[in-house]
Design a protein around this motif. Structure first.
Motif, PDB file in Angstrom:
ATOM      1  N   GLY A 191       0.818  -1.206   0.000  1.00 53.53           N
ATOM      2  CA  GLY A 191       0.000   0.000   0.000  1.00 53.53           C
ATOM      3  C   GLY A 191       0.847   1.249   0.000  1.00 53.53           C
ATOM      4  O   GLY A 191       0.817   2.038  -0.929  1.00 53.53           O
ATOM      5  N   CYS A 192       1.637   1.423   1.049  1.00 51.62           N
ATOM      6  CA  CYS A 192       2.351   2.695   1.205  1.00 51.62           C
ATOM      7  C   CYS A 192       3.869   2.551   1.269  1.00 51.62           C
ATOM      8  O   CYS A 192       4.588   3.475   0.919  1.00 51.62           O
ATOM      9  CB  CYS A 192       1.872   3.401   2.472  1.00 51.62           C
ATOM     10  N   GLY A 193       4.374   1.434   1.745  1.00 47.61           N
ATOM     11  CA  GLY A 193       5.807   1.235   1.867  1.00 47.61           C
ATOM     12  C   GLY A 193       6.435   1.847   3.105  1.00 47.61           C
ATOM     13  O   GLY A 193       7.645   1.754   3.294  1.00 47.61           O
ATOM     14  N   ILE A 194       5.621   2.476   3.974  1.00 46.68           N
ATOM     15  CA  ILE A 194       6.165   3.111   5.187  1.00 46.68           C
ATOM     16  C   ILE A 194       5.414   2.671   6.452  1.00 46.68           C
ATOM     17  O   ILE A 194       5.416   3.369   7.451  1.00 46.68           O
ATOM     18  CB  ILE A 194       6.177   4.654   5.063  1.00 46.68           C
ATOM     19  N   ALA A 195       4.784   1.521   6.397  1.00 49.19           N
ATOM     20  CA  ALA A 195       4.106   0.914   7.552  1.00 49.19           C
ATOM     21  C   ALA A 195       2.977   1.768   8.122  1.00 49.19           C
ATOM     22  O   ALA A 195       2.707   1.728   9.311  1.00 49.19           O
ATOM     23  CB  ALA A 195       5.120   0.566   8.642  1.00 49.19           C
ATOM     24  N   GLN A 196       2.310   2.523   7.268  1.00 51.80           N
ATOM     25  CA  GLN A 196       1.220   3.371   7.747  1.00 51.80           C
ATOM     26  C   GLN A 196      -0.165   2.840   7.392  1.00 51.80           C
ATOM     27  O   GLN A 196      -1.080   2.969   8.194  1.00 51.80           O
ATOM     28  CB  GLN A 196       1.377   4.788   7.178  1.00 51.80           C
ATOM     29  N   CYS A 197      -0.336   2.233   6.223  1.00 51.13           N
ATOM     30  CA  CYS A 197      -1.686   1.888   5.776  1.00 51.13           C
ATOM     31  C   CYS A 197      -2.172   0.529   6.255  1.00 51.13           C
ATOM     32  O   CYS A 197      -3.367   0.328   6.409  1.00 51.13           O
ATOM     33  CB  CYS A 197      -1.797   1.995   4.261  1.00 51.13           C
ATOM     34  N   GLY A 198      -1.269  -0.411   6.480  1.00 55.39           N
ATOM     35  CA  GLY A 198      -1.654  -1.719   6.999  1.00 55.39           C
ATOM     36  C   GLY A 198      -2.015  -2.761   5.967  1.00 55.39           C
ATOM     37  O   GLY A 198      -2.333  -3.890   6.333  1.00 55.39           O
ATOM     38  N   ALA A 199      -1.964  -2.447   4.676  1.00 58.33           N
ATOM     39  CA  ALA A 199      -2.304  -3.436   3.649  1.00 58.33           C
ATOM     40  C   ALA A 199      -1.365  -4.641   3.686  1.00 58.33           C
ATOM     41  O   ALA A 199      -1.726  -5.728   3.254  1.00 58.33           O
ATOM     42  CB  ALA A 199      -2.276  -2.799   2.263  1.00 58.33           C
ATOM     43  N   ALA A 236      -7.413 -10.316  13.391  1.00 55.65           N
ATOM     44  CA  ALA A 236      -7.066 -11.600  14.005  1.00 55.65           C
ATOM     45  C   ALA A 236      -5.989 -11.415  15.066  1.00 55.65           C
ATOM     46  O   ALA A 236      -6.035 -12.038  16.138  1.00 55.65           O
ATOM     47  CB  ALA A 236      -6.609 -12.592  12.937  1.00 55.65           C
ATOM     48  N   GLY A 237      -5.022 -10.544  14.802  1.00 63.60           N
ATOM     49  CA  GLY A 237      -3.990 -10.251  15.792  1.00 63.60           C
ATOM     50  C   GLY A 237      -4.574  -9.596  17.035  1.00 63.60           C
ATOM     51  O   GLY A 237      -4.199  -9.934  18.165  1.00 63.60           O
ATOM     52  N   LEU A 238      -5.486  -8.658  16.834  1.00 65.53           N
ATOM     53  CA  LEU A 238      -6.146  -8.004  17.967  1.00 65.53           C
ATOM     54  C   LEU A 238      -6.872  -9.034  18.822  1.00 65.53           C
ATOM     55  O   LEU A 238      -6.716  -9.065  20.048  1.00 65.53           O
ATOM     56  CB  LEU A 238      -7.133  -6.940  17.472  1.00 65.53           C
ATOM     57  N   LEU A 239      -7.656  -9.895  18.182  1.00 66.00           N
ATOM     58  CA  LEU A 239      -8.447 -10.867  18.933  1.00 66.00           C
ATOM     59  C   LEU A 239      -7.578 -11.912  19.626  1.00 66.00           C
ATOM     60  O   LEU A 239      -7.968 -12.449  20.662  1.00 66.00           O
ATOM     61  CB  LEU A 239      -9.479 -11.525  18.021  1.00 66.00           C
ATOM     62  N   ASP A 242     -10.770  -0.239  22.131  1.00 68.18           N
ATOM     63  CA  ASP A 242      -9.685  -1.178  21.832  1.00 68.18           C
ATOM     64  C   ASP A 242      -9.516  -1.344  20.321  1.00 68.18           C
ATOM     65  O   ASP A 242      -8.400  -1.337  19.805  1.00 68.18           O
ATOM     66  CB  ASP A 242      -9.961  -2.557  22.441  1.00 68.18           C
ATOM     67  N   ILE A 243     -10.636  -1.489  19.636  1.00 70.29           N
ATOM     68  CA  ILE A 243     -10.597  -1.675  18.177  1.00 70.29           C
ATOM     69  C   ILE A 243     -10.024  -0.432  17.517  1.00 70.29           C
ATOM     70  O   ILE A 243      -9.137  -0.533  16.660  1.00 70.29           O
ATOM     71  CB  ILE A 243     -12.003  -2.017  17.632  1.00 70.29           C
ATOM     72  N   SER A 244     -10.469   0.725  17.918  1.00 68.37           N
ATOM     73  CA  SER A 244      -9.962   1.969  17.333  1.00 68.37           C
ATOM     74  C   SER A 244      -8.468   2.145  17.581  1.00 68.37           C
ATOM     75  O   SER A 244      -7.741   2.628  16.709  1.00 68.37           O
ATOM     76  CB  SER A 244     -10.708   3.176  17.897  1.00 68.37           C
ATOM     77  N   ALA A 245      -8.003   1.740  18.749  1.00 61.33           N
ATOM     78  CA  ALA A 245      -6.588   1.895  19.087  1.00 61.33           C
ATOM     79  C   ALA A 245      -5.714   0.919  18.306  1.00 61.33           C
ATOM     80  O   ALA A 245      -4.590   1.256  17.918  1.00 61.33           O
ATOM     81  CB  ALA A 245      -6.381   1.693  20.587  1.00 61.33           C
ATOM     82  N   GLU A 246      -6.217  -0.278  18.044  1.00 62.23           N
ATOM     83  CA  GLU A 246      -5.392  -1.325  17.433  1.00 62.23           C
ATOM     84  C   GLU A 246      -5.556  -1.448  15.923  1.00 62.23           C
ATOM     85  O   GLU A 246      -4.614  -1.819  15.230  1.00 62.23           O
ATOM     86  CB  GLU A 246      -5.684  -2.677  18.088  1.00 62.23           C
ATOM     87  N   ILE A 247      -6.724  -1.184  15.417  1.00 64.38           N
ATOM     88  CA  ILE A 247      -6.966  -1.336  13.978  1.00 64.38           C
ATOM     89  C   ILE A 247      -6.797   0.034  13.334  1.00 64.38           C
ATOM     90  O   ILE A 247      -7.741   0.817  13.227  1.00 64.38           O
ATOM     91  CB  ILE A 247      -8.362  -1.934  13.685  1.00 64.38           C
ATOM     92  N   THR A 248      -5.568   0.304  12.919  1.00 68.17           N
ATOM     93  CA  THR A 248      -5.241   1.597  12.318  1.00 68.17           C
ATOM     94  C   THR A 248      -5.028   1.470  10.815  1.00 68.17           C
ATOM     95  O   THR A 248      -4.536   2.397  10.184  1.00 68.17           O
ATOM     96  CB  THR A 248      -3.993   2.203  12.993  1.00 68.17           C
ATOM     97  N   ASN A 249      -5.419   0.327  10.263  1.00 66.20           N
ATOM     98  CA  ASN A 249      -5.322   0.127   8.822  1.00 66.20           C
ATOM     99  C   ASN A 249      -6.230   1.113   8.099  1.00 66.20           C
ATOM    100  O   ASN A 249      -7.284   1.480   8.610  1.00 66.20           O
ATOM    101  CB  ASN A 249      -5.747  -1.295   8.446  1.00 66.20           C
ATOM    102  N   ILE A 250      -5.814   1.484   6.905  1.00 66.31           N
ATOM    103  CA  ILE A 250      -6.582   2.432   6.106  1.00 66.31           C
ATOM    104  C   ILE A 250      -7.408   1.686   5.068  1.00 66.31           C
ATOM    105  O   ILE A 250      -6.907   0.806   4.373  1.00 66.31           O
ATOM    106  CB  ILE A 250      -5.646   3.447   5.417  1.00 66.31           C
ATOM    107  N   CYS A 251      -8.675   2.062   4.974  1.00 59.91           N
ATOM    108  CA  CYS A 251      -9.586   1.519   3.969  1.00 59.91           C
ATOM    109  C   CYS A 251     -10.115   2.699   3.152  1.00 59.91           C
ATOM    110  O   CYS A 251     -10.867   3.524   3.677  1.00 59.91           O
ATOM    111  CB  CYS A 251     -10.736   0.776   4.643  1.00 59.91           C
ATOM    112  N   ARG A 252      -9.730   2.760   1.895  1.00 59.48           N
ATOM    113  CA  ARG A 252     -10.166   3.880   1.054  1.00 59.48           C
ATOM    114  C   ARG A 252     -11.662   3.866   0.802  1.00 59.48           C
ATOM    115  O   ARG A 252     -12.261   4.890   0.513  1.00 59.48           O
ATOM    116  CB  ARG A 252      -9.405   3.856  -0.275  1.00 59.48           C
TER     117      ARG A 252
END
Length: 155
Positions: free
Chosen positions: A37-45, A109-112, A122-132
């Motif tokens: 996705g981004c190459g800088i560990a920001q988007c989570g793809a 899956a990692g969160l759970l 908890d979900i908001s803090a851990e799931i920071t992946n970007i969905c366009r």
């Protein structure tokens, strides 16, 4: 030469030690479910699990991974789609375009695995992946559904 254990299979890869794990997974191992996705560990793809911890593989050089560490990609999470997160994703029709979804599923899956009954915070803090496409409400609902669905241990 780097030895990595991906989805339960130990393999040797002849690549530069600074090569990001993402490119070894996609280009050397041929597992293309993990996305760039981004190459800088920001988007989570590019999220995979390393020893059960959701990790962004695009910025993780393979020389930072010990041979005994276990890497799990979307292909190895549950090849038959029976993981509770995968089942919840289907039941709630989470994906829209789908590009970010392998990373989202791996992050969920990692969160759970770390927190089997997360609340919204908890979900908001851990799931920071970007969905366009903005499927965040369905992602949140699916994580809660998966939390009710039994074991969340990676395969």
């Amino acid at each position: 030469m780097a030895r990595l254990t991906i989805n339960g299979e130990a393999r040797d890869f002849d690549v530069d030690p600074e090569t990001p794990l993402l490119w070894v997974i996609r280009e050397q191992a041929g597992l293309t479910g993990t996305k760039f996705g981004c190459g800088i560990a920001q988007c989570g793809a590019c999220t995979v699990h390393i020893d059960g911890i959701a990790t962004r593989s695009c910025a993780m050089p393979i020389n930072a991974i010990a041979p005994e560490q276990k890497i799990v990609t979307i292909e190895g999470l549950s090849p038959d789609g029976s993981h509770p997160v995968q089942k919840a994703w289907l039941a709630l029709d989470v994906p829209q375009c789908g590009y970010c979804q392998p990373g989202m599923i791996m992050a969920a899956a990692g969160l759970l695995q770390q927190n089997p009954n997360p609340n919204d915070e908890d979900i908001s803090a851990e799931i920071t992946n970007i969905c366009r496409c903005g499927t965040y409400n369905r992602v949140r609902a699916a994580i809660k559904e998966a939390a009710k669905g039994g074991s969340t241990q990676a395969g």
